[in-house]
Design a protein around this motif. Structure first.
Motif, PDB file in Angstrom:
ATOM      1  N   ARG A   1      32.360  34.508  41.802  1.00  0.00           N
ATOM      2  CA  ARG A   1      33.371  35.205  42.593  1.00  0.00           C
ATOM      3  C   ARG A   1      34.676  35.355  41.817  1.00  0.00           C
ATOM      4  O   ARG A   1      35.555  36.067  42.239  1.00  0.00           O
ATOM      5  CB  ARG A   1      33.613  34.478  43.909  1.00  0.00           C
ATOM      6  CG  ARG A   1      34.263  33.131  43.739  1.00  0.00           C
ATOM      7  CD  ARG A   1      34.391  32.371  45.017  1.00  0.00           C
ATOM      8  NE  ARG A   1      33.071  31.910  45.407  1.00  0.00           N
ATOM      9  CZ  ARG A   1      32.720  31.594  46.628  1.00  0.00           C
ATOM     10  NH1 ARG A   1      33.569  31.659  47.579  1.00  0.00           N
ATOM     11  NH2 ARG A   1      31.521  31.193  46.892  1.00  0.00           N
TER      12      ARG A   1
ATOM     13  N   THR B   1      39.013  32.591  47.734  1.00  0.00           N
ATOM     14  CA  THR B   1      38.180  32.821  46.554  1.00  0.00           C
ATOM     15  C   THR B   1      38.298  31.671  45.567  1.00  0.00           C
ATOM     16  O   THR B   1      37.296  31.110  45.124  1.00  0.00           O
ATOM     17  CB  THR B   1      38.562  34.151  45.867  1.00  0.00           C
ATOM     18  OG1 THR B   1      38.386  35.207  46.800  1.00  0.00           O
ATOM     19  CG2 THR B   1      37.696  34.399  44.649  1.00  0.00           C
TER      20      THR B   1
ATOM     21  N   GLY C   1      38.532  41.028  42.836  1.00  0.00           N
ATOM     22  CA  GLY C   1      39.260  42.177  43.362  1.00  0.00           C
ATOM     23  C   GLY C   1      38.680  42.666  44.682  1.00  0.00           C
ATOM     24  O   GLY C   1      39.422  42.994  45.616  1.00  0.00           O
ATOM     25  N   ALA C   2      37.355  42.695  44.768  1.00  0.00           N
ATOM     26  CA  ALA C   2      36.713  43.144  46.010  1.00  0.00           C
ATOM     27  C   ALA C   2      37.048  42.207  47.159  1.00  0.00           C
ATOM     28  O   ALA C   2      37.309  42.657  48.284  1.00  0.00           O
ATOM     29  CB  ALA C   2      35.203  43.221  45.812  1.00  0.00           C
ATOM     30  N   ARG C   3      37.070  40.928  46.914  1.00  0.00           N
ATOM     31  CA  ARG C   3      37.399  39.960  47.967  1.00  0.00           C
ATOM     32  C   ARG C   3      38.855  40.109  48.425  1.00  0.00           C
ATOM     33  O   ARG C   3      39.153  39.968  49.605  1.00  0.00           O
ATOM     34  CB  ARG C   3      37.105  38.539  47.494  1.00  0.00           C
ATOM     35  CG  ARG C   3      35.616  38.277  47.381  1.00  0.00           C
ATOM     36  CD  ARG C   3      35.334  36.929  46.729  1.00  0.00           C
ATOM     37  NE  ARG C   3      33.922  36.789  46.452  1.00  0.00           N
ATOM     38  CZ  ARG C   3      33.020  36.328  47.312  1.00  0.00           C
ATOM     39  NH1 ARG C   3      33.400  35.957  48.510  1.00  0.00           N
ATOM     40  NH2 ARG C   3      31.756  36.228  46.980  1.00  0.00           N
TER      41      ARG C   3
ATOM     42  N   VAL D   1      34.780  36.573  38.749  1.00  0.00           N
ATOM     43  CA  VAL D   1      34.670  37.749  37.894  1.00  0.00           C
ATOM     44  C   VAL D   1      35.638  38.797  38.459  1.00  0.00           C
ATOM     45  O   VAL D   1      35.726  38.951  39.680  1.00  0.00           O
ATOM     46  CB  VAL D   1      33.210  38.274  37.911  1.00  0.00           C
ATOM     47  CG1 VAL D   1      33.090  39.597  37.203  1.00  0.00           C
ATOM     48  CG2 VAL D   1      32.276  37.246  37.308  1.00  0.00           C
ATOM     49  N   PRO D   2      36.378  39.508  37.609  1.00  0.00           N
ATOM     50  CA  PRO D   2      37.410  40.421  38.119  1.00  0.00           C
ATOM     51  C   PRO D   2      36.944  41.375  39.227  1.00  0.00           C
ATOM     52  O   PRO D   2      37.663  41.575  40.203  1.00  0.00           O
ATOM     53  CB  PRO D   2      37.852  41.188  36.872  1.00  0.00           C
ATOM     54  CG  PRO D   2      37.617  40.228  35.751  1.00  0.00           C
ATOM     55  CD  PRO D   2      36.380  39.464  36.138  1.00  0.00           C
ATOM     56  N   GLN D   3      35.742  41.939  39.102  1.00  0.00           N
ATOM     57  CA  GLN D   3      35.275  42.871  40.132  1.00  0.00           C
ATOM     58  C   GLN D   3      35.043  42.148  41.453  1.00  0.00           C
ATOM     59  O   GLN D   3      35.413  42.648  42.517  1.00  0.00           O
ATOM     60  CB  GLN D   3      33.965  43.552  39.702  1.00  0.00           C
ATOM     61  CG  GLN D   3      34.088  44.410  38.479  1.00  0.00           C
ATOM     62  CD  GLN D   3      33.874  43.627  37.190  1.00  0.00           C
ATOM     63  OE1 GLN D   3      33.891  42.403  37.146  1.00  0.00           O
ATOM     64  NE2 GLN D   3      33.690  44.352  36.108  1.00  0.00           N
ATOM     65  N   GLN D   4      34.437  40.975  41.424  1.00  0.00           N
ATOM     66  CA  GLN D   4      34.192  40.191  42.626  1.00  0.00           C
ATOM     67  C   GLN D   4      35.513  39.737  43.243  1.00  0.00           C
ATOM     68  O   GLN D   4      35.712  39.819  44.449  1.00  0.00           O
ATOM     69  CB  GLN D   4      33.337  38.956  42.302  1.00  0.00           C
ATOM     70  CG  GLN D   4      31.941  39.256  41.863  1.00  0.00           C
ATOM     71  CD  GLN D   4      31.011  39.439  43.050  1.00  0.00           C
ATOM     72  OE1 GLN D   4      31.323  39.042  44.158  1.00  0.00           O
ATOM     73  NE2 GLN D   4      29.890  40.060  42.804  1.00  0.00           N
TER      74      GLN D   4
END
Length: 153
Positions: A71, A113, A78-80, A73-76
Motif C-alpha cells: 500500500r 495507510t 495515492g489511490a487511498r 507504492v505511490p499508485q496505491q
C-alpha cells in the motif's frame, strides 16, 4: 464531530480502500447518511451500493494474494488518499462541510495507510503468516466503517 468522523473514514480508506466507499454507500442507501439533495446523493443509489460492495469484496480477496503490491507504492498510496478524500467529502456533504470533510478524509487516509501497513507487518510477524493479519485488518475496517456511518446518522 463531523471532521473527526471524516478523518476516521479516511483511516478506514487507508486500511481498506474500497471498504470506506462501500460503507458510505450502504449508509446513504439505508438513510443513515443524509446526502439527499447534495452532490453526493448518487451514493445512496442501489447501483453505487452494488458497485462499491463488489469492489470491496474483490479487494478483500485480492489482498490475500502474494502478488498484491504494498500500500506504500505511490499508485496505491495515492489511490487511498483520493478515496479517503472522497469519502471524507461525502461525510462532510452530509453536514454541509464538503471541503473540510475532504481535507480530513485525506489526512485520515495517510494515517490509515502508513499506520495500517506497520500494524499489518507486526501482526503478520506475530502470526508467522499474512492471512490472519489481513483478516483482522478487514474486520477492523468493516466494523469501523459501519460505526462511523452510524455515528453520522
Amino acid at each position: 464531530m463531523l471532521y473527526i468522523l471524516a478523518l476516521l473514514i479516511g483511516v478506514v480508506a487507508g486500511l481498506r480502500a474500497m471498504t470506506a466507499p462501500a460503507t458510505i454507500a450502504w449508509g446513504a442507501w439505508l438513510g443513515w447518511l443524509p446526502v439527499a439533495g447534495t452532490w453526493a446523493s448518487f451514493m445512496g443509489h442501489w447501483i453505487a451500493v452494488g458497485i462499491f460492495t463488489i469492489l470491496a469484496i474483490v479487494e478483500l480477496v485480492t489482498d490475500q494474494l502474494p502478488s498484491t503490491p504494498s500500500r506504500k507504492v505511490p499508485q496505491q498510496f495515492g489511490a487511498r488518499i483520493v478515496i479517503g478524500a472522497f469519502t471524507g467529502a461525502v461525510i462532510g456533504a452530509a453536514g454541509g462541510a464538503t471541503i473540510g470533510g475532504l481535507i480530513a478524509g485525506a489526512i485520515g487516509a495517510v494515517i490509515g495507510t502508513l499506520g495500517g501497513a506497520e500494524a499489518r507487518s507486526r501482526l503478520a510477524a506475530a502470526f508467522g503468516k499474512d492471512p490472519p493479519a489481513a483478516f483482522i485488518e478487514d474486520a477492523v475496517a468493516i466494523l469501523g466503517g459501519l460505526l462511523i456511518v452510524a455515528a453520522v446518522a
